[in-house]
Write a protein that holds these residues in place. Structure first.
Motif, PDB file in Angstrom:
ATOM      1  N   THR A 171     -13.712  72.074 118.809  1.00 40.24           N
ATOM      2  CA  THR A 171     -13.110  70.938 118.098  1.00 40.24           C
ATOM      3  C   THR A 171     -12.534  71.403 116.778  1.00 40.24           C
ATOM      4  OG1 THR A 171     -13.475  68.639 117.403  1.00 40.24           O
ATOM      5  CG2 THR A 171     -15.191  70.218 116.827  1.00 40.24           C
ATOM      6  N   ASP A 172     -11.446  70.776 116.354  1.00 36.40           N
ATOM      7  CA  ASP A 172     -10.858  71.021 115.040  1.00 36.40           C
ATOM      8  C   ASP A 172     -11.616  70.190 114.017  1.00 36.40           C
ATOM      9  OD1 ASP A 172      -9.051  72.392 116.598  1.00 36.40           O
ATOM     10  OD2 ASP A 172      -7.508  70.839 116.482  1.00 36.40           O
ATOM     11  N   CYS A 173     -12.007  70.785 112.904  1.00 32.72           N
ATOM     12  CA  CYS A 173     -12.862  70.068 111.964  1.00 32.72           C
ATOM     13  C   CYS A 173     -12.686  70.591 110.544  1.00 32.72           C
ATOM     14  CB  CYS A 173     -14.322  70.188 112.398  1.00 32.72           C
ATOM     15  SG  CYS A 173     -14.933  71.884 112.392  1.00 32.72           S
ATOM     16  N   GLY A 174     -13.463  70.005 109.608  1.00 35.48           N
ATOM     17  CA  GLY A 174     -13.395  70.410 108.212  1.00 35.48           C
ATOM     18  C   GLY A 174     -12.063  70.104 107.570  1.00 35.48           C
ATOM     19  N   GLU A 175     -11.391  69.055 108.029  1.00 38.97           N
ATOM     20  CA  GLU A 175     -10.034  68.772 107.563  1.00 38.97           C
ATOM     21  C   GLU A 175      -9.970  67.718 106.454  1.00 38.97           C
ATOM     22  OE1 GLU A 175      -7.496  70.014 111.517  1.00 38.97           O
ATOM     23  OE2 GLU A 175      -8.593  68.113 111.582  1.00 38.97           O
ATOM     24  N   SER A 176     -11.119  67.237 105.995  1.00 37.14           N
ATOM     25  CA  SER A 176     -11.127  66.331 104.844  1.00 37.14           C
ATOM     26  C   SER A 176     -10.723  67.109 103.590  1.00 37.14           C
ATOM     27  CB  SER A 176     -12.517  65.720 104.657  1.00 37.14           C
ATOM     28  OG  SER A 176     -12.888  64.942 105.780  1.00 37.14           O
ATOM     29  N   PHE A 177     -10.191  66.375 102.609  1.00 31.40           N
ATOM     30  CA  PHE A 177      -9.686  67.043 101.405  1.00 31.40           C
ATOM     31  C   PHE A 177      -9.916  66.147 100.191  1.00 31.40           C
ATOM     32  CE2 PHE A 177      -7.171  70.155  99.233  1.00 31.40           C
ATOM     33  CZ  PHE A 177      -6.493  69.468  98.237  1.00 31.40           C
ATOM     34  N   GLY A 178     -10.753  66.609  99.260  1.00 30.14           N
ATOM     35  CA  GLY A 178     -11.032  65.795  98.073  1.00 30.14           C
ATOM     36  C   GLY A 178     -11.617  64.445  98.460  1.00 30.14           C
ATOM     37  N   ASN A 179     -10.973  63.378  97.988  1.00 25.74           N
ATOM     38  CA  ASN A 179     -11.430  62.022  98.314  1.00 25.74           C
ATOM     39  C   ASN A 179     -10.912  61.521  99.659  1.00 25.74           C
ATOM     40  OD1 ASN A 179     -12.881  61.703  95.939  1.00 25.74           O
ATOM     41  ND2 ASN A 179     -11.086  60.974  94.808  1.00 25.74           N
ATOM     42  N   TRP A 180     -10.109  62.336 100.328  1.00 23.45           N
ATOM     43  CA  TRP A 180      -9.508  61.952 101.610  1.00 23.45           C
ATOM     44  C   TRP A 180     -10.423  62.426 102.730  1.00 23.45           C
ATOM     45  CZ3 TRP A 180      -5.775  65.344 104.663  1.00 23.45           C
ATOM     46  CH2 TRP A 180      -5.287  64.658 105.778  1.00 23.45           C
ATOM     47  N   THR A 181     -10.984  61.504 103.496  1.00 21.02           N
ATOM     48  CA  THR A 181     -11.885  61.834 104.596  1.00 21.02           C
ATOM     49  C   THR A 181     -11.157  61.716 105.921  1.00 21.02           C
ATOM     50  OG1 THR A 181     -13.810  61.031 103.363  1.00 21.02           O
ATOM     51  CG2 THR A 181     -14.048  61.250 105.750  1.00 21.02           C
ATOM     52  N   LEU A 182     -11.228  62.770 106.706  1.00 20.86           N
ATOM     53  CA  LEU A 182     -10.548  62.789 107.998  1.00 20.86           C
ATOM     54  C   LEU A 182     -11.493  63.334 109.052  1.00 20.86           C
ATOM     55  CD1 LEU A 182      -7.838  62.486 109.596  1.00 20.86           C
ATOM     56  CD2 LEU A 182      -7.458  64.897 109.135  1.00 20.86           C
ATOM     57  N   GLY A 183     -11.549  62.674 110.185  1.00 24.15           N
ATOM     58  CA  GLY A 183     -12.341  63.181 111.294  1.00 24.15           C
ATOM     59  C   GLY A 183     -13.761  62.642 111.313  1.00 24.15           C
ATOM     60  N   ASN A 184     -14.451  62.984 112.378  1.00 27.27           N
ATOM     61  CA  ASN A 184     -15.822  62.537 112.600  1.00 27.27           C
ATOM     62  C   ASN A 184     -16.725  63.749 112.826  1.00 27.27           C
ATOM     63  OD1 ASN A 184     -15.412  59.429 112.993  1.00 27.27           O
ATOM     64  ND2 ASN A 184     -13.822  60.405 114.217  1.00 27.27           N
ATOM     65  N   ASP A 185     -16.663  64.688 111.886  1.00 30.05           N
ATOM     66  CA  ASP A 185     -17.327  65.977 112.071  1.00 30.05           C
ATOM     67  C   ASP A 185     -18.820  65.850 112.351  1.00 30.05           C
ATOM     68  OD1 ASP A 185     -14.850  67.012 111.557  1.00 30.05           O
ATOM     69  OD2 ASP A 185     -15.352  67.826 109.587  1.00 30.05           O
ATOM     70  N   ALA A 186     -19.501  65.028 111.586  1.00 32.61           N
ATOM     71  CA  ALA A 186     -20.955  64.927 111.731  1.00 32.61           C
ATOM     72  C   ALA A 186     -21.363  64.428 113.111  1.00 32.61           C
ATOM     73  CB  ALA A 186     -21.525  64.006 110.654  1.00 32.61           C
ATOM     74  N   MET A 187     -20.492  63.657 113.759  1.00 33.60           N
ATOM     75  CA  MET A 187     -20.804  63.130 115.090  1.00 33.60           C
ATOM     76  C   MET A 187     -20.270  64.029 116.206  1.00 33.60           C
ATOM     77  SD  MET A 187     -20.145  59.037 114.533  1.00 33.60           S
ATOM     78  CE  MET A 187     -20.847  58.649 116.145  1.00 33.60           C
ATOM     79  N   VAL A 188     -19.134  64.675 115.978  1.00 33.79           N
ATOM     80  CA  VAL A 188     -18.507  65.468 117.032  1.00 33.79           C
ATOM     81  C   VAL A 188     -19.102  66.870 117.136  1.00 33.79           C
ATOM     82  CG1 VAL A 188     -16.335  66.500 117.818  1.00 33.79           C
ATOM     83  CG2 VAL A 188     -16.347  64.175 116.908  1.00 33.79           C
ATOM     84  N   ILE A 189     -19.349  67.530 116.001  1.00 33.40           N
ATOM     85  CA  ILE A 189     -19.798  68.929 116.028  1.00 33.40           C
ATOM     86  C   ILE A 189     -21.074  69.127 116.843  1.00 33.40           C
ATOM     87  CG2 ILE A 189     -20.674  70.811 114.580  1.00 33.40           C
ATOM     88  CD1 ILE A 189     -18.566  70.059 112.503  1.00 33.40           C
ATOM     89  N   PRO A 190     -22.071  68.225 116.788  1.00 34.19           N
ATOM     90  CA  PRO A 190     -23.265  68.442 117.615  1.00 34.19           C
ATOM     91  C   PRO A 190     -22.993  68.455 119.115  1.00 34.19           C
ATOM     92  CG  PRO A 190     -23.746  66.883 115.858  1.00 34.19           C
ATOM     93  CD  PRO A 190     -22.258  67.085 115.858  1.00 34.19           C
ATOM     94  N   GLU A 191     -21.812  67.977 119.522  1.00 36.00           N
ATOM     95  CA  GLU A 191     -21.497  67.896 120.954  1.00 36.00           C
ATOM     96  C   GLU A 191     -20.680  69.082 121.466  1.00 36.00           C
ATOM     97  OE1 GLU A 191     -22.896  65.471 122.589  1.00 36.00           O
ATOM     98  OE2 GLU A 191     -23.652  64.580 120.727  1.00 36.00           O
TER      99      GLU A 191
END
Length: 237
Positions: free
Chosen positions: A10-30
């Motif tokens: 999965t592509d992740c870690g794409e949030s930047f500063g105050n901008w939150t993108l993606g569902n890393d905490a939920m997707v990465i464990p899968e």
């Protein structure tokens, strides 16, 4: 065909500063592998370190996801760059992630170009050669993830010349046209989990994906990519 196991990335870690993108905490464990943004198209130093921690806590291997220097366009806009630019962009971004990984005692598994950079190195031989060379020069066990099919694409050919292993990937959450091109979305939309599951099952059972026209397209791939920035990415993963 049939498979008993396969890598999921999965592509992740794409949030930047105050901008939150993606569902890393939920997707990465899968998933089993992650492609971590390195600050050009998304991501920042703190996000990079935090995402490494999430990945390692869940046993996921970490790869670099370098893109074009285009935060406003999220790396999905074409840019006129030279091979020297491409080489330097990969060296800079992979180097940043390797330094972050070293603080956690983790090694880099692979490199996967992001967005338009992936498309560009699929078509442009000099850019592809520069990117493959940069991966070979910066990694101990050179490996690049690339969109299946590999036949005819510039980067897999360049990777072979530079001793870089290529892992082909398939996308159950994106559409394909009849020429095996992935339909890139400038803005992510929610996907029906049942449709994604059917596409994945078709690939796992028969080695084929269904195109927009309804045709069945044969693909060979070693990894499945689930995009973490979709509105319902957690439900799909």
């Amino acid at each position: 065909m049939g498979r008993t196991s396969i890598d999921i990335n999965t592509d992740c870690g794409e949030s930047f500063g105050n901008w939150t993108l993606g569902n890393d905490a939920m997707v990465i464990p899968e998933v089993s592998s992650v492609n971590l943004a390195c600050g050009f198209h998304g991501g920042d130093p703190l996000t990079m370190l935090n995402t490494i921690d999430i990945a390692t806590e869940n046993g996921a291997r970490v790869g670099a996801h370098p893109g074009l220097p285009d935060l406003l366009g999220f790396g999905r806009r074409m840019m006129d760059i030279t091979p020297d630019d491409a080489y330097a962009y990969i060296v800079y971004q992979v180097g940043a992630l390797q330094a972050a990984l070293r603080t956690r005692g983790v090694s880099l598994q692979h490199v996967k170009p992001h967005g338009c950079l992936m498309s560009m190195v699929g078509r442009d031989a000099p850019l592809a050669d520069a990117v493959a060379c940069a991966i070979a020069d910066t990694t101990d066990d050179p490996c690049v993830y690339f969109t299946a099919p590999l036949d005819g694409a510039a980067l897999p050919k360049a990777a072979q010349r530079h001793g870089v292993r290529v892992v082909a990937e398939v996308y159950p959450d994106l559409a394909y046209d009849d020429d095996a091109n992935v339909v890139v979305e400038r803005t992510k939309v929610a996907k029906a989990p049942a449709d994604c599951a059917a596409q994945l099952r078709r690939f796992l059972d028969d080695g084929r994906v269904q195109t927009l026209s309804g045709a069945l397209l044969p693909l060979e791939a070693e990894s499945i990519c689930v995009h973490g920035d979709g509105p319902n990415a957690a439900g799909i993963s």
